[in-house]
Design a protein around this motif. Structure first.
Motif, PDB file in Angstrom:
ATOM      1  N   ARG A   1       0.694  31.652 -23.736  1.00 54.24           N
ATOM      2  CA  ARG A   1      -0.484  32.289 -24.327  1.00 54.24           C
ATOM      3  C   ARG A   1      -1.002  33.329 -23.350  1.00 54.24           C
ATOM      4  O   ARG A   1      -1.218  33.030 -22.177  1.00 54.24           O
ATOM      5  CB  ARG A   1      -1.568  31.270 -24.628  1.00 54.24           C
ATOM      6  CG  ARG A   1      -2.801  31.913 -25.238  1.00 54.24           C
ATOM      7  CD  ARG A   1      -3.910  30.923 -25.453  1.00 54.24           C
ATOM      8  NE  ARG A   1      -5.116  31.630 -25.798  1.00 54.24           N
ATOM      9  CZ  ARG A   1      -5.869  31.365 -26.855  1.00 54.24           C
ATOM     10  NH1 ARG A   1      -5.522  30.388 -27.658  1.00 54.24           N
ATOM     11  NH2 ARG A   1      -6.955  32.058 -27.086  1.00 54.24           N
ATOM     12  N   ILE A   2      -1.210  34.533 -23.851  1.00 57.35           N
ATOM     13  CA  ILE A   2      -1.727  35.633 -23.049  1.00 57.35           C
ATOM     14  C   ILE A   2      -3.001  36.135 -23.720  1.00 57.35           C
ATOM     15  O   ILE A   2      -2.985  36.478 -24.901  1.00 57.35           O
ATOM     16  CB  ILE A   2      -0.708  36.786 -22.962  1.00 57.35           C
ATOM     17  CG1 ILE A   2       0.629  36.287 -22.418  1.00 57.35           C
ATOM     18  CG2 ILE A   2      -1.264  37.932 -22.125  1.00 57.35           C
ATOM     19  CD1 ILE A   2       1.773  37.259 -22.627  1.00 57.35           C
ATOM     20  N   ASP A   3      -4.091  36.164 -22.961  1.00 53.02           N
ATOM     21  CA  ASP A   3      -5.357  36.708 -23.449  1.00 53.02           C
ATOM     22  C   ASP A   3      -5.738  37.891 -22.568  1.00 53.02           C
ATOM     23  O   ASP A   3      -5.753  37.767 -21.335  1.00 53.02           O
ATOM     24  CB  ASP A   3      -6.475  35.661 -23.370  1.00 53.02           C
ATOM     25  CG  ASP A   3      -6.271  34.529 -24.349  1.00 53.02           C
ATOM     26  OD1 ASP A   3      -6.309  34.796 -25.561  1.00 53.02           O
ATOM     27  OD2 ASP A   3      -6.087  33.383 -23.893  1.00 53.02           O
ATOM     28  N   ILE A   4      -6.041  39.006 -23.195  1.00 53.86           N
ATOM     29  CA  ILE A   4      -6.487  40.191 -22.467  1.00 53.86           C
ATOM     30  C   ILE A   4      -7.765  40.677 -23.136  1.00 53.86           C
ATOM     31  O   ILE A   4      -7.798  40.894 -24.353  1.00 53.86           O
ATOM     32  CB  ILE A   4      -5.428  41.303 -22.480  1.00 53.86           C
ATOM     33  CG1 ILE A   4      -4.144  40.811 -21.820  1.00 53.86           C
ATOM     34  CG2 ILE A   4      -5.958  42.567 -21.787  1.00 53.86           C
ATOM     35  CD1 ILE A   4      -2.990  41.782 -21.917  1.00 53.86           C
ATOM     36  N   GLU A   5      -8.804  40.824 -22.336  1.00 50.72           N
ATOM     37  CA  GLU A   5     -10.068  41.350 -22.839  1.00 50.72           C
ATOM     38  C   GLU A   5     -10.469  42.521 -21.948  1.00 50.72           C
ATOM     39  O   GLU A   5     -10.429  42.419 -20.731  1.00 50.72           O
ATOM     40  CB  GLU A   5     -11.158  40.275 -22.812  1.00 50.72           C
ATOM     41  CG  GLU A   5     -12.480  40.779 -23.356  1.00 50.72           C
ATOM     42  CD  GLU A   5     -13.553  39.713 -23.319  1.00 50.72           C
ATOM     43  OE1 GLU A   5     -14.404  39.724 -24.218  1.00 50.72           O
ATOM     44  OE2 GLU A   5     -13.549  38.883 -22.391  1.00 50.72           O
ATOM     45  N   ASN A   6     -10.810  43.623 -22.584  1.00 49.85           N
ATOM     46  CA  ASN A   6     -11.218  44.797 -21.825  1.00 49.85           C
ATOM     47  C   ASN A   6     -12.321  45.548 -22.556  1.00 49.85           C
ATOM     48  O   ASN A   6     -12.504  45.392 -23.760  1.00 49.85           O
ATOM     49  CB  ASN A   6     -10.025  45.731 -21.579  1.00 49.85           C
ATOM     50  CG  ASN A   6      -9.397  46.221 -22.859  1.00 49.85           C
ATOM     51  OD1 ASN A   6      -8.585  45.516 -23.441  1.00 49.85           O
ATOM     52  ND2 ASN A   6      -9.765  47.415 -23.309  1.00 49.85           N
ATOM     53  N   THR A   7     -13.055  46.338 -21.772  1.00 51.55           N
ATOM     54  CA  THR A   7     -14.042  47.217 -22.374  1.00 51.55           C
ATOM     55  C   THR A   7     -13.349  48.499 -22.814  1.00 51.55           C
ATOM     56  O   THR A   7     -12.269  48.838 -22.325  1.00 51.55           O
ATOM     57  CB  THR A   7     -15.160  47.548 -21.372  1.00 51.55           C
ATOM     58  OG1 THR A   7     -14.573  48.013 -20.159  1.00 51.55           O
ATOM     59  CG2 THR A   7     -16.028  46.327 -21.094  1.00 51.55           C
ATOM     60  N   PHE A   8     -13.969  49.191 -23.757  1.00 44.48           N
ATOM     61  CA  PHE A   8     -13.423  50.444 -24.259  1.00 44.48           C
ATOM     62  C   PHE A   8     -14.554  51.260 -24.873  1.00 44.48           C
ATOM     63  O   PHE A   8     -15.643  50.748 -25.122  1.00 44.48           O
ATOM     64  CB  PHE A   8     -12.318  50.189 -25.292  1.00 44.48           C
ATOM     65  CG  PHE A   8     -12.825  49.728 -26.631  1.00 44.48           C
ATOM     66  CD1 PHE A   8     -12.852  50.595 -27.713  1.00 44.48           C
ATOM     67  CD2 PHE A   8     -13.286  48.428 -26.805  1.00 44.48           C
ATOM     68  CE1 PHE A   8     -13.333  50.171 -28.945  1.00 44.48           C
ATOM     69  CE2 PHE A   8     -13.765  47.994 -28.023  1.00 44.48           C
ATOM     70  CZ  PHE A   8     -13.786  48.874 -29.105  1.00 44.48           C
ATOM     71  N   ASP A   9     -14.296  52.519 -25.087  1.00 39.24           N
ATOM     72  CA  ASP A   9     -15.246  53.405 -25.753  1.00 39.24           C
ATOM     73  C   ASP A   9     -14.905  53.417 -27.234  1.00 39.24           C
ATOM     74  O   ASP A   9     -13.866  53.950 -27.623  1.00 39.24           O
ATOM     75  CB  ASP A   9     -15.150  54.811 -25.169  1.00 39.24           C
ATOM     76  CG  ASP A   9     -16.082  55.801 -25.842  1.00 39.24           C
ATOM     77  OD1 ASP A   9     -16.723  55.449 -26.858  1.00 39.24           O
ATOM     78  OD2 ASP A   9     -16.160  56.947 -25.359  1.00 39.24           O
TER      79      ASP A   9
END
Length: 108
Positions: free
Chosen positions: A50-58
């Protein structure tokens, strides 16, 4: 320590490709926003990756070239995951984007 590529399962080798594409997407999004947050989690248990990636973006930024808007690889990742009975889900809340990949290692 990762085993040599020749001894890795196909789903493990494929997960390297997915991780790379998803990380490239996240880093690209971070370059185009003032708030830069990236959280990554990878868990392997009982044959499940399981891979979770959370990032901010415009939310107003759109990736373009050739004068047209283009996606950034999620559809190709999703289609490739189907070969390995994997799943891709994504969601966005405000200026945060989250992608989750679940893959099943068939060798266990």
């Amino acid at each position: 320590r990762r085993p040599p590529r020749s001894t890795q399962s196909r789903s493990s080798a494929a997960s390297d490709v997915y991780k790379r594409q998803l990380m490239d997407n996240a880093v690209y999004a971070l370059k185009n926003t003032s708030e830069r947050i990236l959280n990554v989690s990878m868990i392997y248990s009982k044959g499940i990756i399981r891979i979770d990636i959370e990032n901010t973006f415009d939310p107003d930024f759109r990736r373009t070239y050739d004068g047209q808007e283009h996606g950034i690889g999620l559809l190709s990742v999703k289609n490739a995951l189907q070969k390995y009975n994997g799943k891709l889900s994504n969601s966005r809340t405000g200026s945060r984007y989250r992608t989750t990949v679940v893959m099943y290692n068939s060798s266990e």
